[in-house]
Design a protein around this motif. Structure first.
Motif, PDB file in Angstrom:
ATOM      1  N   TYR A  76       0.832  -1.207   0.000  1.00  0.00           N
ATOM      2  CA  TYR A  76       0.000   0.000   0.000  1.00  0.00           C
ATOM      3  C   TYR A  76       0.867   1.258   0.000  1.00  0.00           C
ATOM      4  N   ASN A  77       1.908   1.268   0.829  1.00  0.00           N
ATOM      5  CA  ASN A  77       2.800   2.432   0.888  1.00  0.00           C
ATOM      6  C   ASN A  77       3.532   2.630  -0.435  1.00  0.00           C
ATOM      7  N   GLN A  78       3.978   1.527  -1.042  1.00  0.00           N
ATOM      8  CA  GLN A  78       4.667   1.630  -2.327  1.00  0.00           C
ATOM      9  C   GLN A  78       3.725   2.144  -3.411  1.00  0.00           C
ATOM     10  N   ALA A  79       2.470   1.710  -3.357  1.00  0.00           N
ATOM     11  CA  ALA A  79       1.490   2.196  -4.331  1.00  0.00           C
ATOM     12  C   ALA A  79       1.259   3.696  -4.154  1.00  0.00           C
ATOM     13  N   SER A  80       1.144   4.138  -2.909  1.00  0.00           N
ATOM     14  CA  SER A  80       0.969   5.579  -2.649  1.00  0.00           C
ATOM     15  C   SER A  80       2.170   6.370  -3.142  1.00  0.00           C
ATOM     16  N   LEU A  81       3.363   5.829  -2.900  1.00  0.00           N
ATOM     17  CA  LEU A  81       4.581   6.504  -3.349  1.00  0.00           C
ATOM     18  C   LEU A  81       4.652   6.562  -4.869  1.00  0.00           C
ATOM     19  N   LEU A 230      -7.759  -7.740  12.919  1.00  0.00           N
ATOM     20  CA  LEU A 230      -6.534  -7.835  12.114  1.00  0.00           C
ATOM     21  C   LEU A 230      -6.842  -8.268  10.677  1.00  0.00           C
ATOM     22  N   LEU A 231      -7.763  -9.193  10.523  1.00  0.00           N
ATOM     23  CA  LEU A 231      -8.138  -9.614   9.172  1.00  0.00           C
ATOM     24  C   LEU A 231      -8.804  -8.474   8.407  1.00  0.00           C
ATOM     25  N   PHE A 232      -9.583  -7.664   9.103  1.00  0.00           N
ATOM     26  CA  PHE A 232     -10.207  -6.510   8.458  1.00  0.00           C
ATOM     27  C   PHE A 232      -9.150  -5.516   7.988  1.00  0.00           C
ATOM     28  N   VAL A 233      -8.129  -5.291   8.815  1.00  0.00           N
ATOM     29  CA  VAL A 233      -7.047  -4.379   8.411  1.00  0.00           C
ATOM     30  C   VAL A 233      -6.323  -4.925   7.189  1.00  0.00           C
ATOM     31  N   VAL A 234      -6.044  -6.216   7.184  1.00  0.00           N
ATOM     32  CA  VAL A 234      -5.370  -6.828   6.033  1.00  0.00           C
ATOM     33  C   VAL A 234      -6.219  -6.676   4.778  1.00  0.00           C
ATOM     34  N   GLU A 235      -7.517  -6.939   4.902  1.00  0.00           N
ATOM     35  CA  GLU A 235      -8.397  -6.807   3.736  1.00  0.00           C
ATOM     36  C   GLU A 235      -8.490  -5.356   3.275  1.00  0.00           C
ATOM     37  N   GLY A 236      -8.471  -4.429   4.233  1.00  0.00           N
ATOM     38  CA  GLY A 236      -8.641  -3.022   3.886  1.00  0.00           C
ATOM     39  C   GLY A 236      -7.534  -2.479   3.013  1.00  0.00           C
ATOM     40  N   VAL A 237      -6.294  -2.947   3.234  1.00  0.00           N
ATOM     41  CA  VAL A 237      -5.160  -2.435   2.452  1.00  0.00           C
ATOM     42  C   VAL A 237      -4.620  -3.469   1.475  1.00  0.00           C
ATOM     43  N   ASP A 238      -5.320  -4.603   1.355  1.00  0.00           N
ATOM     44  CA  ASP A 238      -4.855  -5.671   0.465  1.00  0.00           C
ATOM     45  C   ASP A 238      -4.742  -5.186  -0.974  1.00  0.00           C
ATOM     46  N   GLU A 239      -5.796  -4.629  -1.514  1.00  0.00           N
ATOM     47  CA  GLU A 239      -5.799  -4.108  -2.881  1.00  0.00           C
ATOM     48  C   GLU A 239      -5.772  -2.583  -2.799  1.00  0.00           C
ATOM     49  N   PHE A 241      -5.964  -0.060  -4.624  1.00  0.00           N
ATOM     50  CA  PHE A 241      -6.873   0.799  -5.371  1.00  0.00           C
ATOM     51  C   PHE A 241      -8.326   0.335  -5.274  1.00  0.00           C
ATOM     52  N   ARG A 242      -8.575  -0.712  -4.444  1.00  0.00           N
ATOM     53  CA  ARG A 242      -9.933  -1.223  -4.346  1.00  0.00           C
ATOM     54  C   ARG A 242     -10.408  -1.439  -2.924  1.00  0.00           C
ATOM     55  N   GLY A 243      -9.502  -1.593  -1.976  1.00  0.00           N
ATOM     56  CA  GLY A 243      -9.880  -1.963  -0.623  1.00  0.00           C
ATOM     57  C   GLY A 243     -10.646  -0.872   0.105  1.00  0.00           C
ATOM     58  N   ALA A 244     -10.897  -1.142   1.388  1.00  0.00           N
ATOM     59  CA  ALA A 244     -11.597  -0.163   2.211  1.00  0.00           C
ATOM     60  C   ALA A 244     -10.754   1.100   2.395  1.00  0.00           C
ATOM     61  N   ILE A 245      -9.427   0.948   2.308  1.00  0.00           N
ATOM     62  CA  ILE A 245      -8.508   2.083   2.413  1.00  0.00           C
ATOM     63  C   ILE A 245      -7.779   2.185   1.084  1.00  0.00           C
ATOM     64  N   VAL A 246      -8.234   3.056   0.208  1.00  0.00           N
ATOM     65  CA  VAL A 246      -7.675   3.133  -1.144  1.00  0.00           C
ATOM     66  C   VAL A 246      -6.605   4.209  -1.216  1.00  0.00           C
ATOM     67  N   VAL A 247      -5.690   4.040  -2.167  1.00  0.00           N
ATOM     68  CA  VAL A 247      -4.667   5.044  -2.421  1.00  0.00           C
ATOM     69  C   VAL A 247      -5.340   6.323  -2.923  1.00  0.00           C
ATOM     70  N   SER A 248      -4.947   7.439  -2.360  1.00  0.00           N
ATOM     71  CA  SER A 248      -5.588   8.708  -2.692  1.00  0.00           C
ATOM     72  C   SER A 248      -5.151   9.219  -4.064  1.00  0.00           C
ATOM     73  N   VAL A 249      -6.078   9.906  -4.723  1.00  0.00           N
ATOM     74  CA  VAL A 249      -5.792  10.534  -6.005  1.00  0.00           C
ATOM     75  C   VAL A 249      -5.343  11.986  -5.822  1.00  0.00           C
ATOM     76  N   ASP A 250      -5.157  12.410  -4.580  1.00  0.00           N
ATOM     77  CA  ASP A 250      -4.806  13.806  -4.285  1.00  0.00           C
ATOM     78  C   ASP A 250      -3.561  14.302  -5.016  1.00  0.00           C
ATOM     79  N   PRO A 251      -2.492  13.485  -5.169  1.00  0.00           N
ATOM     80  CA  PRO A 251      -1.334  13.995  -5.910  1.00  0.00           C
ATOM     81  C   PRO A 251      -1.684  14.449  -7.323  1.00  0.00           C
ATOM     82  N   TYR A 252      -2.598  13.744  -7.978  1.00  0.00           N
ATOM     83  CA  TYR A 252      -3.028  14.154  -9.316  1.00  0.00           C
ATOM     84  C   TYR A 252      -3.879  15.413  -9.239  1.00  0.00           C
ATOM     85  N   VAL A 253      -4.721  15.481  -8.225  1.00  0.00           N
ATOM     86  CA  VAL A 253      -5.575  16.669  -8.073  1.00  0.00           C
ATOM     87  C   VAL A 253      -4.708  17.917  -7.865  1.00  0.00           C
TER      88      VAL A 253
END
Length: 260
Positions: A76-81, A230-239, A241-253
């Motif tokens: 997730y961090n690498q995707a955000s970066l 813990l399983l919910f946290v794993v699922e949230g950041v698993d994908e 661009f799709r999970g409960a916690i998605v990578v933000s588009v703010d850098p593009y904005v």
């Protein structure tokens, strides 16, 4: 995780995890607590045996769950970066083409603005639905064609165009790296192992002999609750661009705002 997990809000998914595992814990205590007492009476060292078994199974499961959590969070961090890097490279390219003479300058600026709008309004929603964004390469190819057709009339313009082509290459590499994260996800086999392992740990906990069923219920439900979280946290950041916690588009904005 399967596609159905993205059809509900994050808090609903957590309640699903919690209800399922706590329900298994409660059912397990009701069915196995009395049996644990009988086994404990027949086997003098039963407490030592079940404690040793739970320690081994729980340790291996905790290690697997922790490593998985660290892995998906790192992804997730690498995707955000990668998104931030791509937006920064795009901004650098925009600044470079802004020094081109007309009409190339206006044409290139327009293409980059259109690309930012496309990423914010079309690409990100498509990624969140698990789809690819058709047309993502279009802006890059069009910018490349304009730069190749540009005919510099001075050495300065030639150097500027070469710099723009270099910036375009950096942007292209950043875009390709970011795109690889749009489909990043844990394999189904690993998810099955995590879920099945959770059931094993919870059911083994039901065999711990306690004086009352209420005590056993509290302890096992506490274990089930922590596993659910813990399983919910794993699922949230698993994908990313799709999970409960998605990578933000703010850098593009922010890049698009700087273009104006």
């Amino acid at each position: 995780m399967r596609d159905w997990s993205h059809l509900v809000p994050g808090w609903v998914l957590f309640l699903i995890f919690l209800t399922f595992f706590v329900g298994i814990a409660a059912l397990g205590v009701r069915l196995l607590h009395g049996r644990a007492k009988r086994v404990c009476g027949a086997e003098p060292k039963w407490l030592d045996l079940i404690t040793h078994t739970i320690m081994i199974a729980g340790t291996f499961y905790a290690l697997l769950l922790a490593l998985t959590a660290f892995s998906v969070y790192g992804t997730y961090n690498q995707a955000s970066l990668s998104v931030a890097t791509e937006a920064a490279d795009l901004s650098a390219l925009y600044r470079t083409v802004s020094e081109h003479p007309e009409p190339a300058r206006t044409q290139l600026q327009g293409l980059l603005r259109e690309h930012v709008e496309f990423m914010v309004n079309e690409a990100w929603p498509a990624y969140q639905q698990g789809n690819s964004a058709d047309g993502e390469l279009e802006a890059e190819n069009r910018v490349h064609r304009v730069l190749l057709k540009f005919n510099p009339k001075s050495e300065k313009e030639g150097q500027l165009n070469s710099l723009a082509l270099s910036e375009l290459e950096k942007w292209s590499e950043a875009r390709q790296l970011r795109y690889t994260y749009t489909t990043a996800a844990l394999p189904t086999t690993l998810w099955f192992t995590l879920l099945f392992g959770a059931l094993v740990v919870i059911l083994l906990s039901c065999f711990i002999p306690t004086q009352t069923r209420r005590t056993s219920m509290i302890l096992v439900c506490a274990v089930a609750t922590m596993i659910s979280l813990l399983l919910f946290v794993v699922e949230g950041v698993d994908e990313p661009f799709r999970g409960a916690i998605v990578v933000s588009v703010d850098p593009y904005v922010k890049a698009g705002q700087a273009f104006d």
